[in-house]
Design a protein around this motif. Structure first.
Motif, PDB file in Angstrom:
ATOM      1  N   PHE A  28       0.829  -1.205   0.000  1.00 11.68           N
ATOM      2  CA  PHE A  28       0.000   0.000   0.000  1.00 11.68           C
ATOM      3  C   PHE A  28       0.867   1.260   0.000  1.00 11.68           C
ATOM      4  O   PHE A  28       0.654   2.175  -0.785  1.00 11.68           O
ATOM      5  N   PHE A  29       1.868   1.313   0.876  1.00 10.91           N
ATOM      6  CA  PHE A  29       2.713   2.499   0.950  1.00 10.91           C
ATOM      7  C   PHE A  29       3.589   2.658  -0.283  1.00 10.91           C
ATOM      8  O   PHE A  29       3.880   3.776  -0.703  1.00 10.91           O
ATOM      9  N   MET A  30       4.004   1.577  -0.883  1.00 13.18           N
ATOM     10  CA  MET A  30       4.798   1.678  -2.113  1.00 13.18           C
ATOM     11  C   MET A  30       3.956   2.227  -3.252  1.00 13.18           C
ATOM     12  O   MET A  30       4.427   3.043  -4.046  1.00 13.18           O
ATOM     13  N   VAL A  31       2.712   1.814  -3.352  1.00 11.39           N
ATOM     14  CA  VAL A  31       1.829   2.295  -4.424  1.00 11.39           C
ATOM     15  C   VAL A  31       1.471   3.757  -4.198  1.00 11.39           C
ATOM     16  O   VAL A  31       1.499   4.568  -5.122  1.00 11.39           O
ATOM     17  N   THR A  32       1.130   4.127  -2.968  1.00 14.40           N
ATOM     18  CA  THR A  32       0.727   5.511  -2.712  1.00 14.40           C
ATOM     19  C   THR A  32       1.895   6.480  -2.786  1.00 14.40           C
ATOM     20  O   THR A  32       1.694   7.653  -3.064  1.00 14.40           O
TER      21      THR A  32
END
Length: 138
Positions: A28-32
């Motif tokens: 999630f944090f890599m995508v955002t």
């Protein structure tokens, strides 16, 4: 009278579900983090004592190789020819008549190139600010 349990309780703790959650958060944090639009054009801005508090909606950037870039809002800078700058700003000015245009120019850009962009803003009645970095007091 001794009571015995029929079901034995397993005293081991399984980390499988915890690692699944950690990997989902990592993804999630890599995508955002890719959604954030950094200013990818490397500039050395001139120094100034005064800084403006105005948050400009559109940007015109001139790098040291005299390449022109334009952007509106949180969009990524897009390289354009000098002749296309006026049309780009006019399109967004029709949407937002109170917009400010920030001019980011590298310190090595000749003064004449900056004046050409300022003339476009003056001719079209755009409000333009020249972006600078704070001056160090020593």
């Amino acid at each position: 009278m001794a009571l015995k349990r029929k079901i034995k309780i397993n005293e081991n703790f399984s980390m499988a579900s915890m690692t699944d959650i950690i990997f989902l958060l990592l993804i999630f944090f890599m995508v955002t983090s890719t959604v954030v639009v950094p200013n990818a054009i490397k500039l050395t801005l001139p120094q100034s004592q005064k800084q403006t508090a105005v948050k400009p909606l559109s940007r015109v950037t001139i790098d040291k190789n005299l390449n022109y870039y334009v952007a509106f809002g949180n969009q990524r800078e897009k390289q354009v020819a000098f002749d296309e700058i006026a049309k780009f700003l006019q399109d967004y000015y029709s949407q937002e008549p109170e917009m400010f245009v920030a001019l980011y120019a590298d310190t090595s850009v000749p003064y004449g190139e900056i004046v050409k962009v300022l003339n476009i803003a003056n001719k079209n009645k755009f409000k333009m600010v020249l972006a600078t970095r704070p001056q160090r007091t020593e």
